[in-house]
Design an enzyme around this catalytic site. Structure first.
Site, PDB file in Angstrom:
ATOM      1  CG  ASP A 240      25.132  -4.839  30.218  1.00 49.08           C
ATOM      2  OD1 ASP A 240      24.129  -3.275  29.382  1.00 49.08           O
ATOM      3  OD2 ASP A 240      24.914  -5.102  30.571  1.00 49.08           O
TER       4      ASP A 240
ATOM      5  CB  THR B  27      27.958   5.224  26.596  1.00 55.10           C
ATOM      6  OG1 THR B  27      27.214   5.392  27.302  1.00 55.10           O
ATOM      7  CG2 THR B  27      29.063   6.073  27.166  1.00 55.10           C
TER       8      THR B  27
ATOM      9  CE  LYS C 214      26.098   3.506  32.748  1.00 54.32           C
ATOM     10  NZ  LYS C 214      26.427   2.188  31.780  1.00 54.32           N
TER      11      LYS C 214
END
Length: 188
Positions: free
Chosen positions: A64, A8, A13
């Site tokens: 996702d 990522t 996140k």
């Protein structure tokens, strides 16, 4: 300590994952994904993991997410990034004008490769849409949707919650990162 790569480029996140997995040396690597056009998050996560494994040696995972609004028949779903890039949160709220059902949900699928085998984790976090954006940007934020999403059990948007409230919510939510953290502890 085991090293795992989170594929990522999203700092929010990564920060969340590091907080949930202090027993793991978690690093990130940005991967230019060619996402399949699908509204099935597991299909997308599987394709992203396959691509990540081509550039990352060793254990890695991808995540996702989709955002599903009941009154809009699940729109934007897995196309949430496209919706945010084109119409933004203001456009999403414009589509909701006159709609009384403001229920919505974040859904996630995390795909983890342990070096030999793939594992999948899914979660859903329900809530309501506000009528106007609220709250401030923060380091923990991983989406502009934080300004319009009120998680179930709260009266404020994610971006209005204190760091303590966000941590309490994360502990109760059992999201995909928490599921992976628990799985990795069992693996030790």
């Amino acid at each position: 300590m085991k090293t795992i790569t989170f594929a990522t480029g999203n700092r929010g996140k990564l920060k969340e994952a590091q907080a949930l997995m202090p027993h793991v040396h978690l690093v990130s690597q940005s991967v230019d994904f060619d996402e399949p056009r699908s509204n099935d998050l597991e299909t997308i996560a599987r394709a992203k993991l396959e691509q990540a494994r081509k550039v990352i040696c060793g254990p890695c995972f991808v995540q996702d997410s989709g955002f599903y609004i009941t009154a809009l028949n699940g729109f934007p779903g897995s196309y949430v990034n496209f919706a945010l890039e084109t119409v933004g949160v203001e456009g999403i709220l414009k589509l909701m004008e006159g709609k009384s059902d403001r229920s919505c949900a974040f859904r996630q699928c995390l795909a983890y490769f342990d070096g030999q085998k793939e594992h999948f984790f899914t979660s859903e976090h329900t809530g309501m849409l506000t009528h106007a954006p609220a709250g401030e940007d923060s380091e923990q934020q991983w989406s502009a949707l934080w300004h319009i999403f009120i998680p179930q059990g709260y009266a404020k948007t994610l971006s209005e919650l204190s760091p303590q409230q966000l941590e309490e919510r994360r502990q109760r939510a059992n999201g995909t990162l928490m599921q992976l953290a628990a799985f990795l502890k069992v693996e030790e």
